[in-house]
Each structure stands twice: as C-alpha cells, then as structure tokens.
Design a protein around this motif. Structure first.
Motif, PDB file in Angstrom:
ATOM      1  N   ARG A   1       0.809  -1.221   0.000  1.00  0.00           N
ATOM      2  CA  ARG A   1       0.000   0.000   0.000  1.00  0.00           C
ATOM      3  C   ARG A   1       0.845   1.275   0.000  1.00  0.00           C
ATOM      4  O   ARG A   1       0.474   2.263  -0.632  1.00  0.00           O
ATOM      5  N   TYR A   2       2.005   1.249   0.667  1.00  0.00           N
ATOM      6  CA  TYR A   2       2.719   2.504   0.894  1.00  0.00           C
ATOM      7  C   TYR A   2       4.105   2.593   0.260  1.00  0.00           C
ATOM      8  O   TYR A   2       4.623   3.691   0.104  1.00  0.00           O
ATOM      9  N   PHE A   3       4.746   1.491  -0.080  1.00  0.00           N
ATOM     10  CA  PHE A   3       6.135   1.544  -0.528  1.00  0.00           C
ATOM     11  C   PHE A   3       6.217   1.463  -2.049  1.00  0.00           C
ATOM     12  O   PHE A   3       5.659   0.545  -2.664  1.00  0.00           O
ATOM     13  N   SER A   4       6.945   2.388  -2.651  1.00  0.00           N
ATOM     14  CA  SER A   4       7.144   2.371  -4.097  1.00  0.00           C
ATOM     15  C   SER A   4       8.068   1.214  -4.479  1.00  0.00           C
ATOM     16  O   SER A   4       8.752   0.631  -3.636  1.00  0.00           O
ATOM     17  N   GLN A   5       8.135   0.921  -5.776  1.00  0.00           N
ATOM     18  CA  GLN A   5       8.978  -0.170  -6.243  1.00  0.00           C
ATOM     19  C   GLN A   5      10.449   0.132  -5.995  1.00  0.00           C
ATOM     20  O   GLN A   5      11.231  -0.767  -5.661  1.00  0.00           O
ATOM     21  N   ASP A   6      10.855   1.387  -6.124  1.00  0.00           N
ATOM     22  CA  ASP A   6      12.248   1.755  -5.858  1.00  0.00           C
ATOM     23  C   ASP A   6      12.610   1.504  -4.403  1.00  0.00           C
ATOM     24  O   ASP A   6      13.724   1.061  -4.093  1.00  0.00           O
ATOM     25  N   MET A   7      11.698   1.802  -3.493  1.00  0.00           N
ATOM     26  CA  MET A   7      11.941   1.553  -2.079  1.00  0.00           C
ATOM     27  C   MET A   7      12.049   0.051  -1.808  1.00  0.00           C
ATOM     28  O   MET A   7      12.947  -0.401  -1.087  1.00  0.00           O
ATOM     29  N   LEU A   8      11.163  -0.729  -2.390  1.00  0.00           N
ATOM     30  CA  LEU A   8      11.174  -2.177  -2.158  1.00  0.00           C
ATOM     31  C   LEU A   8      12.418  -2.833  -2.738  1.00  0.00           C
ATOM     32  O   LEU A   8      12.935  -3.800  -2.170  1.00  0.00           O
ATOM     33  N   ASP A   9      12.912  -2.310  -3.858  1.00  0.00           N
ATOM     34  CA  ASP A   9      14.092  -2.907  -4.487  1.00  0.00           C
ATOM     35  C   ASP A   9      15.343  -2.752  -3.638  1.00  0.00           C
ATOM     36  O   ASP A   9      16.310  -3.491  -3.824  1.00  0.00           O
ATOM     37  N   ASN A  10      15.349  -1.786  -2.729  1.00  0.00           N
ATOM     38  CA  ASN A  10      16.527  -1.537  -1.893  1.00  0.00           C
ATOM     39  C   ASN A  10      16.208  -1.687  -0.410  1.00  0.00           C
ATOM     40  O   ASN A  10      16.905  -1.111   0.437  1.00  0.00           O
ATOM     41  N   LEU A  11      15.190  -2.480  -0.107  1.00  0.00           N
ATOM     42  CA  LEU A  11      14.705  -2.589   1.270  1.00  0.00           C
ATOM     43  C   LEU A  11      15.102  -3.917   1.891  1.00  0.00           C
ATOM     44  O   LEU A  11      15.070  -4.967   1.239  1.00  0.00           O
ATOM     45  N   THR A  12      15.509  -3.858   3.157  1.00  0.00           N
ATOM     46  CA  THR A  12      15.694  -5.053   3.978  1.00  0.00           C
ATOM     47  C   THR A  12      14.647  -5.030   5.070  1.00  0.00           C
ATOM     48  O   THR A  12      14.583  -4.071   5.860  1.00  0.00           O
ATOM     49  N   ILE A  13      13.808  -6.045   5.132  1.00  0.00           N
ATOM     50  CA  ILE A  13      12.725  -6.125   6.109  1.00  0.00           C
ATOM     51  C   ILE A  13      13.147  -7.065   7.235  1.00  0.00           C
ATOM     52  O   ILE A  13      13.460  -8.229   6.985  1.00  0.00           O
ATOM     53  N   VAL A  14      13.181  -6.553   8.452  1.00  0.00           N
ATOM     54  CA  VAL A  14      13.492  -7.357   9.639  1.00  0.00           C
ATOM     55  C   VAL A  14      12.173  -7.615  10.359  1.00  0.00           C
ATOM     56  O   VAL A  14      11.510  -6.677  10.810  1.00  0.00           O
ATOM     57  N   TYR A  15      11.821  -8.888  10.465  1.00  0.00           N
ATOM     58  CA  TYR A  15      10.517  -9.254  11.027  1.00  0.00           C
ATOM     59  C   TYR A  15      10.664 -10.608  11.707  1.00  0.00           C
ATOM     60  O   TYR A  15      11.365 -11.498  11.195  1.00  0.00           O
TER      61      TYR A  15
END
Length: 389
Positions: free
Chosen positions: A273-287
C-alpha cells in the motif's frame, strides 16, 4: 557374550537408521547435517568402503538405491556428495551454510538473489570477478560465497549443482515461458480516509490497492515456522493491536490497527500500500516471522519483491527452522544492526495498553498519534545532540 552381541547389534541398527535418514533428506533436495563433534556421520556410506560396494547387507542395498535416486533428481547434488563426503567424512566448513539452507523449507532465491545470479553465471563461464562483484557476492550471497572463496571460483565437481541452483533461484520470478512477473501497478489519488474510521495513520500516501489473490482461498497453513495466538482478544471488543514499522534509527513513520491476528499478510499490506517499487528494491525487512512472510509475498507478488531482502531478528531466529539465509548475522552489513529495535519500541508502548482499552476510537487514535509523535520527537532530538558534538 550376549551383551557384547547386543551392543554391536544396536550400534549397527542405529548406524543404518542414521545413514538412511541422512540420504532420505538429501533425496528431498536437502542436506540434513548430523553432527558429532563437528563431523557428519556418514561412515561406511560413501567412498571406497566395502559396505557400499557389496550387496550383502540390508543397508547397502537401500543406500545404493537412495544414491541412484539422488543422481536422477539432482546430478549436481550427487556429484558434490560423492566428492566431498570422503574419509574422514567431515563436512568441509565452506559447504555447511549451503547444506543448512537446503535442509530448510525456504526457496533457494533467499540464498541467491536475482541481482547476484549474473555474477554466479560469470563464474560458471570461467571468468574473473571485479572487486565490486566480489564484495557484492560476499554481502548479498553469503551462503555461496564461502565455497567460491575457498576454491577461488566454482569447483569443477560443483558446476552442475550451481547451474541447478541458479535455475532454482530464478524460477519463482518468471512464468513457464521465462517471462518475468510484473509488479502491481501504482494507482494515483488514493487516500487512507478518516484515521478514526480506518485505524490508519501513516506518513506516506497510499499508492496501491490490495488485490484479492486466488491462493488465499482455502490455503492451508504451513507446518514449519509458525505462531500461536491466544483467544482472549477475540472475546472482547478490542483490536489485535497495532502494526508499527520503524527505520534503522527507530523513527516510526506510522501505524494501523489490526482487526485480525498479526500475520504475514500485515507486512505485505504495509509494503503493497505505501512503498514504491524503488523503495522495495533496496529494502531489507526485519521481522520475527520473516521466513513465512517472504514465502507469503513470493506466492502473491514475486515481481514486486524480487529484490527485497527478508531477515528474522536475532531474538526470534533461534526458534526458527529457516536456516542461515534468514539470520541477520549472515550478512556483513547487518551484523551491527540492532534487530530487536521493535521489541524495545513495543516495550515503551505496552504500558499504555490498559489505558487504550477504555478509550473510544477517536480518543485512542489521537492518543497514539500524540504518543508516537512524542517518541519520534525525542529520537530526532537525540540525533541533533549527537550531530552537534
């Protein structure tokens, strides 16, 4: 004399059981590491031992059949097994991370991401890597990097296996014709609406709608890593809590109320819903549920998450079955990162839980917005003080 015979009988029975279980795990495309003082117990299984050469024992026949099935299922894995498991039957340290990952339930695209596939293909062609490619492989493909570094490339007996692994890593992101899956399109003009009505309060504007996936219909729960939830909330007129995200500095961009138990869908909802594709391509999700969250998004939006990295936090990873690729310490740039930051923030918000239970929705949303705003204000003040020193 009877007890001596019984001892040898039980010892041989245990060995046959362990050996067959080991190869059954390998047959499933996994490598079950049975450790004894750091060594793998595969004695009298592979090599020049007479037990595997003759067909006089029950174990030899079954082990020979299992090796044949492994060869048919994965020639590359069979080549590696018959090469590295020679006397004294110890697992070479550079191969342990790969075997541990193959034993997990995760797709191999976790260990070899799309951006590192061209680098591995260059090695398969016998070419040398540049320093940038070399460092990138260590940082983003640490499961394969120890093998490549130890042998200064891909060893000849492992070339077929690496070709199979490259195909496995690329498969989730393309269809049967080899066409890459697209990302979900962004939609202009979306709004979250009234925070009191929706329970949403984020610093980002929504950019996508949440699709309905066919896989969600009658989809069974996985039996690997899982969570257990209590039922006390379901008997009251309360939400299941807040979904909060934070950056590496501990600043909270927003929150939303969960009207169902926390799960994999919440991470995907937030990112979609909130993250653009550019953000997701360089994102590390800690969960803490990263292994199942990654599987969830991979089965629904592979094009959107093709370059996103998921890792578990250190506190919860010890109870997981997802192997080293999900551990933050596997990646050099994450070793100094405080992965329990969300647990700290949760402990700061938790004392207000009982207060919020007696608030109306309007008061509750205003209170949480003020509380999180105050927490962010203190964080920013700390940053300014450190910068001024």
């Amino acid at each position: 004399f009877f007890f001596i015979q019984l001892f040898f009988y039980l010892r041989n029975y245990l060995f046959i059981y362990v050996s067959i279980y080991f190869f059954q795990a390998l047959l499933a495309g996994r490598a079950f590491v049975i450790k004894r003082s750091g060594h793998v117990i595969v004695q009298d299984v592979i090599g020049d031992d007479s037990m595997i050469k003759t067909n006089k024992s029950f174990a030899a026949k079954h082990l020979r059949a299992l090796l044949q099935e492994i060869q048919e299922a994965s020639p590359g894995l069979h080549s590696v097994i018959t090469t590295i498991f020679t006397p004294p039957y110890a697992t070479p340290p550079e191969w342990k991370p790969l075997f541990e990952h193959l034993h997990s339930h995760l797709s191999f695209c976790v260990a070899l991401r799309l951006r590192q596939i061209p680098t591995v293909e260059l090695l398969l062609e016998g070419k040398q890597l540049t320093p940038v490619q070399h460092n990138d492989l260590i940082s983003h493909a640490p499961i394969l990097a120890p093998i490549i570094l130890a042998h200064k490339g891909i060893p000849s007996y492992a070339r077929v296996l690496f070709q199979e692994l490259v195909a496995l890593a690329r498969a989730p992101f393309q269809d049967s014709k080899g066409t890459p899956y697209p990302s979900s399109p962004e939609v202009a003009g979306l709004e979250d609406g009234d925070p009191v009505a929706t329970g949403h309060k984020w610093g980002f504007h929504p950019i996508r709608l949440m699709p309905q996936y066919n896989i969600d219909d009658n989809h069974p729960e996985e039996k690997a890593c899982h969570k257990n939830f209590g039922t006390e909330v379901a008997t009251r007129k309360q939400t299941w809590g807040l979904m909060i995200a934070t950056c590496v500095h501990g600043v909270i961009p927003g929150f939303y109320s969960m009207y169902a138990p926390e799960g994999r869908k919440d991470v995907h909802y937030l990112c979609n819903r909130y993250f653009s594709q550019d953000m997701l391509d360089n994102l590390t999700i800690v969960y803490d549920f990263a292994c199942q969250a990654f599987e969830y998004v991979l089965n629904r939006e592979p094009g959107m998450y093709k370059h996103t990295r998921f890792v578990s936090d250190r506190f919860h990873h010890s109870n997981h079955l997802c192997g080293p690729a999900m551990h933050p310490d596997t990646y050099p740039e994450l070793r100094s990162f405080i992965t329990t930051m969300m647990e700290t923030l949760n402990s700061e918000i938790q004392p207000f839980r009982n207060h919020c239970a007696y608030m109306t929705q309007e008061v509750y949303m205003s209170f949480m917005e003020a509380l999180i705003g105050l927490m962010n204000f203190e964080k920013n003040n700390n940053f300014e003080k450190r910068a001024s020193k």
